[in-house]
Write an enzyme that holds these catalytic residues in place. Structure first.
Site, PDB file in Angstrom:
ATOM      1  N   VAL A   1       0.828  -1.207   0.000  1.00 32.89           N
ATOM      2  CA  VAL A   1       0.000   0.000   0.000  1.00 32.89           C
ATOM      3  C   VAL A   1       0.868   1.265   0.000  1.00 32.89           C
ATOM      4  O   VAL A   1       0.612   2.216  -0.758  1.00 32.89           O
ATOM      5  CB  VAL A   1      -0.964   0.006   1.210  1.00 32.89           C
ATOM      6  CG1 VAL A   1      -1.844   1.243   1.187  1.00 32.89           C
ATOM      7  CG2 VAL A   1      -1.820  -1.253   1.226  1.00 32.89           C
TER       8      VAL A   1
ATOM      9  N   ALA B 119       8.889   5.835   7.248  1.00 37.55           N
ATOM     10  CA  ALA B 119       9.389   4.911   8.278  1.00 37.55           C
ATOM     11  C   ALA B 119       9.057   3.480   7.886  1.00 37.55           C
ATOM     12  O   ALA B 119       7.928   3.193   7.465  1.00 37.55           O
ATOM     13  CB  ALA B 119       8.753   5.234   9.623  1.00 37.55           C
TER      14      ALA B 119
ATOM     15  N   VAL C 111     -11.734  -0.800   3.856  1.00 35.50           N
ATOM     16  CA  VAL C 111     -12.855  -1.656   3.424  1.00 35.50           C
ATOM     17  C   VAL C 111     -12.962  -1.618   1.901  1.00 35.50           C
ATOM     18  O   VAL C 111     -13.197  -0.565   1.317  1.00 35.50           O
ATOM     19  CB  VAL C 111     -14.191  -1.198   4.054  1.00 35.50           C
ATOM     20  CG1 VAL C 111     -15.331  -2.120   3.624  1.00 35.50           C
ATOM     21  CG2 VAL C 111     -14.094  -1.154   5.566  1.00 35.50           C
TER      22      VAL C 111
ATOM     23  N   GLY D  36     -10.762  -1.836  -0.551  1.00 32.40           N
ATOM     24  CA  GLY D  36      -9.723  -1.182  -1.357  1.00 32.40           C
ATOM     25  C   GLY D  36     -10.190   0.061  -2.085  1.00 32.40           C
ATOM     26  O   GLY D  36     -10.477   1.087  -1.462  1.00 32.40           O
TER      27      GLY D  36
ATOM     28  N   ASP E 152     -10.928 -11.446   7.990  1.00 34.57           N
ATOM     29  CA  ASP E 152     -10.759 -10.157   7.303  1.00 34.57           C
ATOM     30  C   ASP E 152     -12.108  -9.509   6.951  1.00 34.57           C
ATOM     31  O   ASP E 152     -12.348  -8.347   7.303  1.00 34.57           O
ATOM     32  CB  ASP E 152      -9.865 -10.373   6.063  1.00 34.57           C
ATOM     33  CG  ASP E 152      -9.790  -9.141   5.203  1.00 34.57           C
ATOM     34  OD1 ASP E 152      -8.978  -8.250   5.510  1.00 34.57           O
ATOM     35  OD2 ASP E 152     -10.542  -9.047   4.209  1.00 34.57           O
TER      36      ASP E 152
ATOM     37  N   LYS F  23     -14.121  -5.894   8.306  1.00 31.66           N
ATOM     38  CA  LYS F  23     -14.723  -4.885   7.425  1.00 31.66           C
ATOM     39  C   LYS F  23     -16.200  -4.695   7.749  1.00 31.66           C
ATOM     40  O   LYS F  23     -16.719  -3.579   7.701  1.00 31.66           O
ATOM     41  CB  LYS F  23     -14.518  -5.300   5.968  1.00 31.66           C
ATOM     42  CG  LYS F  23     -13.037  -5.246   5.573  1.00 31.66           C
ATOM     43  CD  LYS F  23     -12.771  -5.992   4.278  1.00 31.66           C
ATOM     44  CE  LYS F  23     -11.305  -5.914   3.898  1.00 31.66           C
ATOM     45  NZ  LYS F  23     -10.953  -6.826   2.793  1.00 31.66           N
TER      46      LYS F  23
END
Ligand SMILES: NC(=O)c1ccc[n+]([C@@H]2O[C@H](COP(=O)([O-])OP(=O)(O)OC[C@H]3O[C@@H](n4cnc5c(N)ncnc54)[C@H](OP(=O)(O)O)[C@@H]3O)[C@@H](O)[C@H]2O)c1
Length: 423
Positions: free
Chosen positions: A27, A49, A136, A138, A205, A209
């Site tokens: 991402v 970071a 949620v 993408g 997962d 969501k």
């Protein structure tokens, strides 16, 4: 849980936006690449970071640092974007940032599902802003749609395919007759599934969501454990063939639904999907969400639910919202929350190698039953509460449960609801 009364932001937004990026994986790199391609957007990644100093990076080494806390300590950063893969650390960082009243974007659905009540309260207390469109589905703008567009409209239901990996596996099994292990290996090879597939295939997962959606769709702050989640780890070609013989596909569908008596329920389960459902044609790694609103009727959004650019696109939309000084309105969260219930009946298809599972579910109105080489099978009614209670037993027994029909108010639940209304 305190309900938010307002969301405030500092008066000015620096241009270009100075970003502190925590995490440079799928991402983080996707977002970075998008911003490189859109210099006119007005955002600059000032600091990045990451965790592992030994890793080879696509950017020069001097662009990276290894203590995300240093970004928290930099007051010149206008936005902190948290896209790391460690939910506990993500919570620590996001919480600390909100305690400073900062603008924060996160994609971490597991962290949000666990801590949303506290994070909403911290925004309220310290005046910061937290946006999380990428968490949620993408690239699909479902959270902003629910929060802004449908913030004031009652919703009958929100249902969708929220996990691309399990949808990919089911698509391959349905279209090519591939078995579960081969389809999963393929999904992993293509980068759609986690190395540990449990989060996707056992539906942890999409449960996260569903919890996030419940906050925006109904103003309900749920704990993940309240939401039934059934996965596809035990599915075989026999189950797929059974569904096909009835004219259905099996899809893992998350459902949030408001019942006629006002109560709301939520569950994630493999589900028979008929050809007239918009979810029927959502295949491979794609996601789709259907919103049934009281006045607008039904709307459907479909798109890529994962990947660097699609997820980066959702983070970009959050950045754009921050540029415009926008935060979630949480309109429904400010109203009295509806009651949540699992005391509801649902028709299921059950296939189990162990007979005791069949007994534990106490099926009623059984329309099909028998046994075959893959164990016992039956179609009948049980309750969401029973399934939630038996979930781990079902999983350990290698049983598959597929929802085959709508959710119904049970007679007992109906009586309880009526007596509550009468008081
Ligand atoms: N991938 C998707 O399509 C997608 C879609 C929606 C939401 N999300 C969510 O987005 C988040 C990131 O996912 P991802 O797929 O990008 O993960 P990823 O590819 O595994 O990358 C994770 C990044 O986080 C860094 N990191 C881990 N712990 C850190 C720490 N303590 N401090 C600083 N950096 C740290 C890692 O550093 P190193 O590079 O040094 O290892 C790595 O750069 C997750 O919450 C995920 O659930 C992902």
């Amino acid at each position: 849980m305190p309900r938010p009364s307002h969301t405030s932001l500092p008066d000015t937004v620096h241009s270009p936006l100075r970003i502190g990026l925590m995490g440079f994986g799928c991402v983080g790199q996707g977002l970075y690449d998008i911003l490189q391609q859109l210099p006119e957007f007005g955002a600059e990644v000032r600091r990045i970071a990451v965790k592992n100093p030994a890793k080879t990076r696509p950017l020069p080494a001097h662009r990276f640092e290894y203590h995300a806390d240093a970004l928290l300590d930099d007051p010149e950063l206008d936005v902190l974007i948290e896209v790391i893969d460690d939910a506990a650390e993500a919570f620590r960082l996001v919480k600390a940032a909100l305690q400073q009243g900062r603008r924060v974007i996160t994609a971490n659905k597991a962290m949000l599902a666990r801590h949303l009540p506290e994070l909403v309260q911290l925004q309220e207390q310290f005046g910061g802003t937290l946006l999380y469109e990428a968490s949620v589905c993408g690239s699909i703008p479902i959270l902003r749609t629910l929060d802004a567009h449908f913030g004031s409209e009652p919703l009958r239901s929100v249902s969708g395919i929220l996990n691309g990996s399990s949808n990919y596996v089911l698509t391959r099994m349905t279209q090519e007759g591939t078995d579960y292990a081969a389809a999963l290996a393929e999904a992993q090879l293509l980068g759609f599934a986690e190395t540990d597939p449990t989060l996707d295939m056992a539906a942890f997962d999409p449960r996260s969501k569903a919890v996030i959606l419940a906050a925006h769709a109904y103003g309900l702050l749920l704990q993940p454990e309240q939401v039934l989640h059934l996965g596809i780890e035990a599915i075989t070609p026999t189950d797929i063939a059974y569904a096909q013989a009835q004219g259905h596909k099996i899809k893992v569908v998350a459902t949030l639904e408001q019942l006629p008596d006002g109560r709301v329920t939520a569950l994630v389960a493999p589900t028979f999907v008929a050809a007239d459902s918009p979810l029927y044609t959502v295949e491979h790694e794609f996601n789709g969400v259907s919103v049934e609103a009281a006045f607008a009727g039904t709307q459907f959004l479909r798109g890529r639910g994962a990947g660097g650019h699609p997820t980066g696109s959702a983070v970009l939309s959050d950045l754009a919202a921050l540029q415009r000084q926008q935060a979630y309105g949480y309109t429904k969260l400010r109203q009295t929350a509806p009651a949540f219930t699992n005391n509801l009946a649902v028709e299921i298809y059950l296939r189990t190698p162990k007979e005791n599972v069949l007994e534990a579910l106490t099926l009623t109105d059984v329309s099909v039953e028998g046994s075959g080489p893959e164990g016992y099978f039956a179609v009948g009614y049980t309750t969401l509460a029973t399934l939630l209670e038996q979930r781990e037993n079902l999983r350990q027994a290698g049983a598959l449960v597929v929802r085959t029909g709508p959710i119904r108010i049970t007679e007992v639940a109906q009586q309880v609801a009526e007596s509550a209304l009468a008081q």
